[in-house]
Structures are given as structure tokens and as C-alpha cells.
Scaffold this active site. Structure first.
Site, mmCIF file in Angstrom:
data_model
loop_
_atom_site.group_PDB
_atom_site.id
_atom_site.type_symbol
_atom_site.label_atom_id
_atom_site.label_comp_id
_atom_site.label_asym_id
_atom_site.label_seq_id
_atom_site.Cartn_x
_atom_site.Cartn_y
_atom_site.Cartn_z
ATOM 1 N N MET A 65 0.855 -1.183 0.000
ATOM 2 C CA MET A 65 0.000 0.000 0.000
ATOM 3 C C MET A 65 0.889 1.230 0.000
ATOM 4 S SD MET A 65 -2.730 1.340 2.872
ATOM 5 C CE MET A 65 -1.485 1.317 4.145
ATOM 6 N N ASN A 66 0.476 2.263 -0.787
ATOM 7 C CA ASN A 66 1.143 3.556 -0.649
ATOM 8 C C ASN A 66 0.116 4.688 -0.594
ATOM 9 O OD1 ASN A 66 1.541 2.599 -3.609
ATOM 10 N ND2 ASN A 66 2.020 4.761 -3.853
ATOM 11 N N ASP A 67 0.153 5.662 -1.478
ATOM 12 C CA ASP A 67 -0.569 6.925 -1.307
ATOM 13 C C ASP A 67 -2.044 6.763 -0.937
ATOM 14 O OD1 ASP A 67 1.810 7.500 -2.547
ATOM 15 O OD2 ASP A 67 0.952 8.695 -4.150
ATOM 16 N N GLN A 83 -3.416 3.542 -2.965
ATOM 17 C CA GLN A 83 -2.632 2.813 -3.947
ATOM 18 C C GLN A 83 -2.339 1.414 -3.410
ATOM 19 O OE1 GLN A 83 -0.952 4.430 -7.245
ATOM 20 N NE2 GLN A 83 -3.111 4.718 -6.789
ATOM 21 N N TRP A 91 5.918 -2.834 -4.772
ATOM 22 C CA TRP A 91 5.216 -1.906 -5.664
ATOM 23 C C TRP A 91 4.985 -2.575 -7.017
ATOM 24 C CZ3 TRP A 91 5.638 0.421 -10.359
ATOM 25 C CH2 TRP A 91 4.862 1.565 -10.584
ATOM 26 N N ARG A 190 0.768 14.205 -12.867
ATOM 27 C CA ARG A 190 -0.093 13.264 -12.157
ATOM 28 C C ARG A 190 -0.728 13.864 -10.894
ATOM 29 N NH1 ARG A 190 5.193 11.234 -11.942
ATOM 30 N NH2 ARG A 190 6.210 11.213 -9.894
ATOM 31 N N GLU A 246 4.338 16.216 -6.414
ATOM 32 C CA GLU A 246 3.387 15.120 -6.424
ATOM 33 C C GLU A 246 2.247 15.428 -5.456
ATOM 34 O OE1 GLU A 246 5.295 10.980 -7.303
ATOM 35 O OE2 GLU A 246 6.376 11.840 -5.604
#
Length: 587
Positions: A65-67, A83, A91, A190, A246
Site C-alpha cells: 500500500m502507498n498513497d 494505492q 510496488w 499526475r 506530487e
């Protein structure tokens, strides 16, 4: 076009679920045509012990899991997207995981909301935001990586907007709605923001980018229908002192108040925050925004001074905020990545977690933001220890026993006197607080400090993480330094042992120095001065795990001080349940 089919769960059933025990939850979900996949710490690799898995911070049952993406409050339900790699702990295969809650503490993990299976997102469904449209319908804007590895912007809507759980999402037939413009690297374009509406009735969003290969930028777009967008002649803001921005976030905050504001609110006594993620940090600026001209004038720009304003001075990145209309507050989440190795992630079966949701507002002096864990977290408190007005002599410490030190919530306030004896600090130049924390770490004796907490400490103190303060005086004022020192956090090699630092905007002559620390196995979130400075750390002790962890209040300075008050609680585990349909898998 993608959609998922699932027998809907009624809101009434899930409301009942949270009012009964976990067993009842399972039964109710099964009766409604879904299968309970597992509970926290279940279905992980059987060979792996899990001393670092969090108990009350959100993370999926397994995998990467990220953002945080598109958080929102919709029809009485909190929705959290993120994410996610559905297939492993590293990833890749970037999709949108989806979880729901009624209290921001206990969660039901639903099916993946967006997967990369169309030409415009075949190489990944990257980060984005959710906006509630005037008709009450939520819309997701997200970045897709197309077959050419170009980053494009896409739109998705719920299949049934009357479903409070928003189980099914459908990508728009007009995707992609935006492609990289001239002058913007197609691999650096993005993370569309939440939309806000101007006085002309048109929507605005910003997209993170890098202009002319050198300037971080919030590229501004406008739309009348949220589907067809045109680029504004100028970005909302940019800086040639930073790398690409970002996950930009842009929102209003009220002057002299803690209530949050919806993104489109405008009027008097309002400032605007622009947050950008770069250099592994989440920095923000405060300024005045004119919604008629879209001009944004900042007080102090990014990188214009050492110790620039940050949400958090530790391991904290790609944060996302939303307006909670139910409780009239703004809440921010952030991804906290790992500080160990990829092989560790594979052995654990997971990687990454989220901070506790934090309420966020403008400080009384209007010069920075303040953050504090949401009130709902307190429902997890159980055993409590408490004392007041206890002297803490120089070079001494007190063990805080009677609670679970590896899974705790601690609030401590220090009172200092005779500050004329504080260490002198040259005011001839701007000082980087992180460098100062490294130079004067927890083992370096001073006069007033270091003092604070030793968390996740082994019995012999061979391992410990120190969260502490030091007080200095200059020719003009006193300065309070807050540090999180991980240099002795673990006997393990190849894990992060950073030292983080920030200055607290308070005068110790007129205010006590307080610290709130949330300890959850491998994450330590600390809030200094009532949330004026926040530092998040990831630690991986070898000895100080589970019941072998200890907690101390310490004073390694030469001057005595007083613990005005201390309250510490063991914390219960949050309930995190995953459900899936009895249908064919995603692929």
C-alpha cells in the site's frame, strides 16, 4: 470500461455490525452474499512472525500500500481509497484499494475499486482525488499510465450513487480527459486534486507536474461540467527551487477556528493551503487566493527558508486531506513507507501503512497548521496510568509501567523553570533543526534537555527510540527543539535509523511543553506542543517487541524539571475486516 458486480450490503446492516461483536459482523456479511476473507494478522505468510504489524493504524490485510487516494465522507460513511498492489508486497500493478468506516478507527476492506485494465491506465491506476458534485454524486479523478507510459487523467463514477458503500465504480467512456501538455514531461504529470468551484460556476483542479524540466508546479485547469477541461494560462503556483510536485492539495482554512471548510468555500477570514510532496517530504505554504482571478499569493514560498513548513518532519509522504461534512472538520491522511528491506516486505507479506487520520486547522497566530489525531481514536483506550507534578531530576528516568508499551497512547506535559540557564544558540544564521538534532542527539547532555520519552525500549536500553525536546536561548528569544532519534532504535542492520527534528513555535516562559505519542509496534507518531510540530518514525526493534517493550520518561539534561501531568493508555486493536464476493477474481 470496468465495473464490479456484487450483491449490495445495506447501510443498516453495516451500522448494526459496528454495534455488535466481531462474530456478528462475520455472520451478517455472510448472510448478505459476501465471504469474510480474514481478520487483522490473518492470511499472512505462516512462516513470518509479525512483531511490526500495526494494531490500530490502517493497513490492508496483506500486500503493498502507498498513497492515500480520494478520501471522502458520503451518506454517513467514510471512504478511504489507496494505492494498492493486489498481488504482492512490493510496488506494482497499481490499483485503488477501498475501505469504509463509520468511525475512522474500525474498517471494512472492500473490493478493489479501480484496476489497470484499459488502454489509458493499462500500466497503472495512480493517485487522485474525489469530489462531490452539486447533484450529490461523487466523482473520482485519477492518473492512469497508458500503453506509451504517458501519464493521463481519467474520470470514474459510482455505478449506483444511492449506494452509501459505493461498491462499484465505472470508468468514463471519454477517458482520458487530459493528456500531458507541451512543456510537461509525460512521466511527470499526475495526481489531480479535489475540485473546487469558483464564483463563475466553473470547477478548478490542479495537477502535479514539472514545467520545462525544472520547476515544480500545480498546473491549473477549469471545467463547466467536470468532464471537459481547459488549461489556465498560468499555473496556480510553481517554484524553480523544487523538484516535481506530487499529490498537490489545495484547500481553505478558517482564521481563528478549528472547524474545517469545504473545498469550494470562499469569503472573509479564510486563508488557503497549498501542499506539495517532493524530496520525500510533504511541504505546504499559506497564502491568499482570489477565486475571481485564480491568483494565489503566498506568505513564504517553498524552500525560501530552512525548516520550511511541513505537515510532518519524519517519515510521512503523499498525504491527502478531505472535508468531513458530518463533523465539520478537515482530516488529513498520509502514507508511511517502510524503513526495512524488500526481502523483509516479502517475508512479512505486506508493506506500508497509513497514519492515524488527523484533524488539521490554522494555528492561533495564523502562521502554520496544527494537527491532532481524530477524537474517535480515544475509543480504543483501555488500561490507564496517570500522575501529576512529579519531579524529574537531571540525568534520570522513570519507567511508565502498567500499560502495553508496544501499543500505547501517551500524553505528557513538562514544566520548566530558571530558563536563564538554557543553552546558548547562535542566532547569526538560520539553523536546520534536523541537523541540530543529529548534532545534539538523545545521548548528548545539555542543560534543559534532552527530555521526553524513550519508546519501544529494551530492558537494558540497548534499543530505544527517543522522542525529546531541548530548550535553547538566543539573543532575542527562546527556542524549543523537538527531535525523534532512531539511532539506537534497533540492533538489526539494514533498517532506517534516521534522526528527525523541528522547532516548536512556542515560548517556554509562558507555556508548558507537551508531547503526545502514539506507539503501535513499528510506527511512532509524535505531536509536540499540541500539534504544532509532528514527527512520524518507523522502527524495527529486535529485542523491544510485544511484551518485551518498555516505556520511560527521561531527562538527560543537567537541570531538573517537572512532569506537570502524564496520562498513558494501552490501546485495543482496531477491527479491520476484509470481504470479497463469491465471484470470479479480478483477473
Amino acid at each position: 470500461m470496468m465495473s464490479f458486480k456484487n450483491k449490495p450490503l445495506s447501510l443498516q446492516i453495516l451500522i448494526k455490525v459496528y454495534g455488535v461483536c466481531v462474530l456478528s459482523l462475520c455472520c451478517l456479511l455472510i448472510f448478505n452474499g459476501v465471504k469474510v476473507e480474514g481478520f487483522k494478522n490473518h492470511r499472512l505468510p505462516p512462516k513470518a512472525s509479525q512483531p511490526y504489524r500495526s494494531a490500530y493504524h490502517f493497513q490492508p490485510l496483506k500486500n503493498w500500500m502507498n498513497d492515500p487516494n480520494g478520501p471522502m465522507y458520503y451518506k454517513g460513511v467514510y471512504h478511504f481509497f489507496y494505492q494498492y498492489n493486489p498481488y504482492g508486497p512490493l510496488w506494482g500493478n497499481m490499483s485503488w484499494g477501498h475501505a469504509i468506516s463509520y468511525d475512522l478507527v474500525n474498517w471494512v476492506q472492500l473490493d478493489v475499486a479501480l484496476i489497470p485494465n484499459d488502454p489509458y491506465d493499462i500500466n497503472g491506476c495512480f493517485s487522485g482525488s474525489a469530489t462531490i458534485l452539486p447533484n450529490g454524486e461523487p466523482a473520482i479523478l485519477y492518473t492512469g499510465v497508458d500503453a506509451n507510459s504517458h501519464q493521463v487523467q481519467n474520470l470514474a463514477f459510482p455505478k449506483n450513487k444511492s449506494d452509501p458503500l459505493l461498491n462499484e465504480w465505472v470508468k468514463s467512456s471519454v477517458n482520458p480527459i487530459l493528456s500531458p501538455p507541451d512543456g510537461v514531461d509525460p512521466s511527470m504529470y499526475r495526481d489531480p486534486s479535489t475540485g473546487w468551484m469558483g464564483p463563475d460556476g466553473e470547477w478548478r483542479i490542479v495537477i502535479g507536474g514539472q514545467l520545462d524540466h525544472q520547476s515544480g508546479s500545480a498546473i491549473l485547469y477549469k471545467s463547466k461540467d467536470f468532464k471537459t477541461w481547459s488549461r489556465s494560462p498560468s499555473p496556480l503556483h510553481f517554484s524553480n527551487k523544487t523538484t516535481m510536485w506530487e499529490c498537490p492539495d489545495f484547500y481553505p482554512v478558517v482564521v481563528n477556528g478549528k472547524n474545517g471548510l469545504d473545498t469550494s468555500v470562499r469569503g472573509k477570514n479564510i486563508r488557503h493551503v497549498l501542499k506539495a510532496s517532493f524530496n520525500n517530504q510533504d511541504c505546504y505554504v499559506l497564502g491568499n487566493y482570489d477565486p475571481k482571478t485564480d491568483q494565489y499569493h503566498v506568505d513564504v514560498d517553498f524552500m525560501d527558508r530552512k525548516g520550511s513548513l511541513m505537515y510532518d518532519y519524519g517519515r510521512f509522504y503523499a498525504s491527502k486531506s478531505f472535508y468531513d461534512g458530518g463533523k465539520k472538520r478537515r482530516i488529513v491522511w498520509s502514507w508511511v513507507n517502510e524503513g526495512d528491506t524488500e526481502s523483509d516486505a516479502i517475508n512479512k507479506g505486506w508493506s506500508g501503512l497509513q497514519t492515524i487520520p488527523r484533524s488539521i486547522w490554522l494555528s492561533e497566530n495564523g502562521e502554520q497548521l496544527v494537527q491532532w489525531p481524530v477524537k474517535e481514536l480515544e475509543k480504543l483506550r483501555k488500561q490507564k496510568v496517570q500522575f501529576e507534578n512529579k519531579e524529574l531530576k537531571g540525568r534520570s528516568m522513570i519507567e511508565i509501567s502498567g500499560i502495553t508499551a508496544s501499543q500505547a497512547d501517551v500524553e505528557i506535559t513538562f514544566s520548566l523553570s530558571n530558563l536563564k540557564h538554557a543553552e546558548l544558540l547562535s542566532s547569526d544564521q538560520v539553523i536546520d533543526p534536523q541537523i541540530l538534532c543529529k548534532q545534539k542527539n538523545a545521548s548528548m547532555n545539555g542543560k534543559f534537555g534532552p527530555f521526553g520519552l524513550l519508546v519501544l525500549a529494551s530492558n537494558d536500553l540497548a534499543e530505544h527510540t527517543a522522542v525529546f525536546f531541548r530548550v535553547f536561548k538566543t539573543s532575542k528569544r527562546y527556542q524549543v527543539l523537538m527531535c525523534a532519534d532512531q539511532s539506537r532504535s534497533s540492533l538489526r542492520p539494514k533498517v532506517d535509523k534516521s534522526i528527525y527534528g523541528a522547532f516548536l513555535a512556542l515560548d517556554p516562559r509562558h507555556a508548558n511543553i507537551s508531547l503526545k505519542t502514539l506507539i503501535d509496534h513499528s510506527i511512532v507518531e509524535s505531536f509536540g506542543g499540541g500539534g504544532l510540530a509532528c514527527i512520524t518514525a518507523r522502527v524495527y526493534p529486535k529485542l523491544a517487541v510485544e511484551e518485551q517493550a518498555h516505556l520511560y520518561a527521561f531527562n538527560n539534561g543537567t537541570q531538573s524539571l517537572s512532569i506537570s501531568s502524564l496520562s498513558a493508555w494501552s490501546m485495543n486493536k482496531a477491527r479491520i475486516v476484509s470481504i470479497r464476493r463469491r465471484r470470479k477474481p479480478i483477473r
